[in-house]
Write a protein that holds these residues in place. Sequence first.
Motif, PDB file in Angstrom:
ATOM      1  N   LEU A 119       0.820  -1.175  -0.123  1.00 17.37           N
ATOM      2  CA  LEU A 119       0.135  -0.042  -0.067  1.00 17.37           C
ATOM      3  C   LEU A 119       0.933   1.431  -0.212  1.00 17.37           C
ATOM      4  CD1 LEU A 119      -2.845  -1.334   2.301  1.00 17.37           C
ATOM      5  CD2 LEU A 119      -3.061  -0.596  -0.245  1.00 17.37           C
ATOM      6  N   LYS A 120       2.117   1.114   0.372  1.00 20.18           N
ATOM      7  CA  LYS A 120       3.070   2.166   0.265  1.00 20.18           C
ATOM      8  C   LYS A 120       3.122   2.767  -1.232  1.00 20.18           C
ATOM      9  CE  LYS A 120       4.863   2.638   4.526  1.00 20.18           C
ATOM     10  NZ  LYS A 120       4.194   3.724   5.318  1.00 20.18           N
ATOM     11  N   ASN A 121       3.059   1.865  -2.187  1.00 21.11           N
ATOM     12  CA  ASN A 121       2.936   2.254  -3.458  1.00 21.11           C
ATOM     13  C   ASN A 121       1.751   2.833  -4.165  1.00 21.11           C
ATOM     14  OD1 ASN A 121       4.675  -0.694  -3.174  1.00 21.11           O
ATOM     15  ND2 ASN A 121       5.655   0.735  -4.459  1.00 21.11           N
ATOM     16  N   ALA A 122       0.778   3.011  -3.177  1.00 18.39           N
ATOM     17  CA  ALA A 122      -0.471   3.786  -3.622  1.00 18.39           C
ATOM     18  C   ALA A 122      -0.755   5.050  -2.701  1.00 18.39           C
ATOM     19  CB  ALA A 122      -1.512   2.718  -3.926  1.00 18.39           C
ATOM     20  N   THR A 123      -1.822   5.485  -3.100  1.00 18.04           N
ATOM     21  CA  THR A 123      -2.124   6.891  -2.485  1.00 18.04           C
ATOM     22  C   THR A 123      -3.463   6.709  -1.691  1.00 18.04           C
ATOM     23  OG1 THR A 123      -1.433   7.827  -4.419  1.00 18.04           O
ATOM     24  CG2 THR A 123      -2.657   9.321  -2.977  1.00 18.04           C
ATOM     25  N   PRO A 124      -3.326   6.849  -0.296  1.00 15.19           N
ATOM     26  CA  PRO A 124      -4.578   6.723   0.485  1.00 15.19           C
ATOM     27  C   PRO A 124      -5.556   7.762   0.471  1.00 15.19           C
ATOM     28  CG  PRO A 124      -2.319   7.278   1.928  1.00 15.19           C
ATOM     29  CD  PRO A 124      -2.009   7.160   0.470  1.00 15.19           C
ATOM     30  N   VAL A 125      -6.876   7.403   0.167  1.00 11.55           N
ATOM     31  CA  VAL A 125      -7.805   8.171  -0.163  1.00 11.55           C
ATOM     32  C   VAL A 125      -8.903   7.994   1.193  1.00 11.55           C
ATOM     33  CG1 VAL A 125      -9.974   8.418  -1.398  1.00 11.55           C
ATOM     34  CG2 VAL A 125      -7.787   7.970  -2.780  1.00 11.55           C
ATOM     35  N   ALA A 126      -9.288   6.962   1.377  1.00 12.68           N
ATOM     36  CA  ALA A 126     -10.489   6.768   2.625  1.00 12.68           C
ATOM     37  C   ALA A 126     -10.668   5.529   3.154  1.00 12.68           C
ATOM     38  CB  ALA A 126     -11.815   7.526   2.179  1.00 12.68           C
ATOM     39  N   ARG A 127     -10.731   5.686   4.514  1.00 13.11           N
ATOM     40  CA  ARG A 127     -11.373   4.491   5.304  1.00 13.11           C
ATOM     41  C   ARG A 127     -13.020   4.593   5.199  1.00 13.11           C
ATOM     42  NH1 ARG A 127      -9.772   4.223  11.368  1.00 13.11           N
ATOM     43  NH2 ARG A 127     -11.413   5.790  11.449  1.00 13.11           N
ATOM     44  N   LEU A 128     -13.865   3.474   4.950  1.00 17.00           N
ATOM     45  CA  LEU A 128     -14.943   3.544   4.809  1.00 17.00           C
ATOM     46  C   LEU A 128     -15.875   3.216   5.767  1.00 17.00           C
ATOM     47  CD1 LEU A 128     -15.056   2.601   1.097  1.00 17.00           C
ATOM     48  CD2 LEU A 128     -15.521   4.977   1.991  1.00 17.00           C
ATOM     49  N   TYR A 129     -15.686   2.008   6.259  1.00 16.97           N
ATOM     50  CA  TYR A 129     -16.539   1.387   7.324  1.00 16.97           C
ATOM     51  C   TYR A 129     -15.811   0.182   8.361  1.00 16.97           C
ATOM     52  CZ  TYR A 129     -17.160  -2.644   4.375  1.00 16.97           C
ATOM     53  OH  TYR A 129     -17.035  -3.908   3.594  1.00 16.97           O
ATOM     54  N   ALA A 130     -16.426   0.119   9.238  1.00 16.10           N
ATOM     55  CA  ALA A 130     -15.784  -1.117  10.068  1.00 16.10           C
ATOM     56  C   ALA A 130     -16.745  -2.346   9.999  1.00 16.10           C
ATOM     57  CB  ALA A 130     -15.546  -0.699  11.289  1.00 16.10           C
ATOM     58  N   ASP A 131     -16.416  -3.330   9.992  1.00 21.96           N
ATOM     59  CA  ASP A 131     -17.162  -4.473  10.302  1.00 21.96           C
ATOM     60  C   ASP A 131     -16.831  -5.141  11.589  1.00 21.96           C
ATOM     61  OD1 ASP A 131     -19.015  -6.622   9.616  1.00 21.96           O
ATOM     62  OD2 ASP A 131     -17.785  -7.468   8.029  1.00 21.96           O
ATOM     63  N   THR A 132     -17.630  -5.031  12.551  1.00 22.03           N
ATOM     64  CA  THR A 132     -17.461  -5.607  14.025  1.00 22.03           C
ATOM     65  C   THR A 132     -17.499  -7.213  13.904  1.00 22.03           C
ATOM     66  OG1 THR A 132     -18.316  -3.527  14.972  1.00 22.03           O
ATOM     67  CG2 THR A 132     -18.190  -5.657  16.364  1.00 22.03           C
ATOM     68  N   GLY A 259     -11.494   0.156   3.025  1.00 20.52           N
ATOM     69  CA  GLY A 259     -11.430   1.294   2.463  1.00 20.52           C
ATOM     70  C   GLY A 259     -10.868   1.431   1.061  1.00 20.52           C
ATOM     71  N   VAL A 260     -10.444   2.634   0.674  1.00 20.60           N
ATOM     72  CA  VAL A 260     -10.031   2.861  -0.890  1.00 20.60           C
ATOM     73  C   VAL A 260      -8.647   3.640  -0.823  1.00 20.60           C
ATOM     74  CG1 VAL A 260     -12.110   2.324  -2.143  1.00 20.60           C
ATOM     75  CG2 VAL A 260     -11.719   4.486  -1.261  1.00 20.60           C
ATOM     76  N   TYR A 261      -7.788   2.992  -1.657  1.00 14.01           N
ATOM     77  CA  TYR A 261      -6.555   3.839  -2.155  1.00 14.01           C
ATOM     78  C   TYR A 261      -6.746   4.397  -3.762  1.00 14.01           C
ATOM     79  CZ  TYR A 261      -3.472   3.237   1.861  1.00 14.01           C
ATOM     80  OH  TYR A 261      -2.876   3.112   3.075  1.00 14.01           O
ATOM     81  N   GLY A 262      -6.152   5.381  -3.985  1.00 15.91           N
ATOM     82  CA  GLY A 262      -5.980   5.885  -5.236  1.00 15.91           C
ATOM     83  C   GLY A 262      -4.625   5.358  -5.886  1.00 15.91           C
ATOM     84  N   ALA A 263      -4.581   5.701  -7.310  1.00 14.08           N
ATOM     85  CA  ALA A 263      -3.317   5.417  -7.840  1.00 14.08           C
ATOM     86  C   ALA A 263      -1.994   6.179  -7.413  1.00 14.08           C
ATOM     87  CB  ALA A 263      -3.651   5.522  -9.422  1.00 14.08           C
ATOM     88  N   PRO A 264      -0.759   5.622  -7.713  1.00 13.65           N
ATOM     89  CA  PRO A 264       0.251   6.115  -7.324  1.00 13.65           C
ATOM     90  C   PRO A 264       0.427   7.329  -8.579  1.00 13.65           C
ATOM     91  CG  PRO A 264       1.079   3.954  -8.452  1.00 13.65           C
ATOM     92  CD  PRO A 264      -0.629   4.023  -8.138  1.00 13.65           C
ATOM     93  N   GLY A 265       1.078   8.325  -8.179  1.00 11.05           N
ATOM     94  CA  GLY A 265       1.568   9.261  -9.005  1.00 11.05           C
ATOM     95  C   GLY A 265       0.470  10.117  -9.437  1.00 11.05           C
ATOM     96  N   ILE A 266      -0.656  10.438  -8.627  1.00  7.44           N
ATOM     97  CA  ILE A 266      -1.481  11.376  -8.881  1.00  7.44           C
ATOM     98  C   ILE A 266      -1.179  12.724  -8.213  1.00  7.44           C
ATOM     99  CG2 ILE A 266      -3.626   9.701  -9.623  1.00  7.44           C
ATOM    100  CD1 ILE A 266      -4.505  10.182  -6.575  1.00  7.44           C
ATOM    101  N   THR A 267      -1.655  13.846  -8.782  1.00  2.85           N
ATOM    102  CA  THR A 267      -1.302  15.079  -8.329  1.00  2.85           C
ATOM    103  C   THR A 267      -1.894  15.189  -6.921  1.00  2.85           C
ATOM    104  OG1 THR A 267      -3.181  16.280  -9.373  1.00  2.85           O
ATOM    105  CG2 THR A 267      -1.058  15.971 -10.630  1.00  2.85           C
TER     106      THR A 267
END
Length: 328
Positions: A119-132, A259-267
């Motif tokens: 995941l260090k190679n991608a871009t953190p966007v958002a954590r969405l939800y938790a499943d207890t 959650g979701v990550y974005g692509a590497p190299g985005i502005t």
Amino acid sequence: MNKSLHHRHSLQRLAQVALASATFAMAAVASPAFALDNVKVMIGANPGGGYDQTGRSLGAAMIAAGVAKGASYDNKGGAGGTIGLTQFVNSDKGNPNALVVTGAVMVGAIETSHPPVTLKNATPVARLYADTMVLTVAANSPIKTLKDLTTQLKANPGSVSWGGGSKGSIDHILAGLIAKDIGVDPKKINYVPFAGGGEASASILGGHVTVGIAGVSEFLPFIKTGKMRALAVTSKDRTADLPTLKEQGVNVEIYNWRGVYGAPGITPDQRKALIDAVVKATENKVWKDALQKNDWTPFLLTGDEFGKFVDAESLRLGTTLRELGVAK
């Protein structure tokens, strides 16, 4: 006379131009501003599971919220989602319209197998939800409470078999964290991995394993009908009015978050647009309905804060996996 008439016409023309541009500006505000063209969602799992539901529900909510014109999905199962992640990082570099679904399972898989792409190679966007998560036993089990379970675990760790998802999964990690908290060596955990939820519930109901672990939503139908007894949930506060580990003296809190990550190299601007679009989608009825239907708890965290959370979670899950003897 001609001069003043000409002047009046010029003013009228100016007024028309001003009115037209004002109308255009209002229209631009009123119509949805598409942050993304077609959002491309990489799902590192086969259709039908939690990752798949996450990706497709988010895509549908983004369209409904007017932040994306369309969505396409790519399912690439295997190795806890890391095969899909590798393909995403390699093929979508710099793509501002691409997202990859991630979660605790992928973080655990990265810690276990140390793939070249993380995941260090991608871009953190958002954590969405938790499943207890929930610990359950069959209704006729001699184990009536969490205390009964921990007492047996301390006396003879091997006599307690834990049924859950794959080896090294968040279920396995939970068993390790409970053992560690009560002073039992996590390596002594007798863990029985199952391929799917159906297989796990059949084993618990049949008494083939001492205790079962799954997301609350997976076992809730059995708990409600009295076929399973819930010993504890892993959330900070009660979920479905079931008692927590913490309120029963076991200091463990853990979630199967996604959650979701974005692509590497985005502005930075493209990243901000992506975060804003995802946040808008989580405010939409389509997303809220998915949360309710799947018993998911909103757990929103965005950008760098989400990145920091993933770093901390990697450390915690990785440490437990090493203590379980699953990861090096």
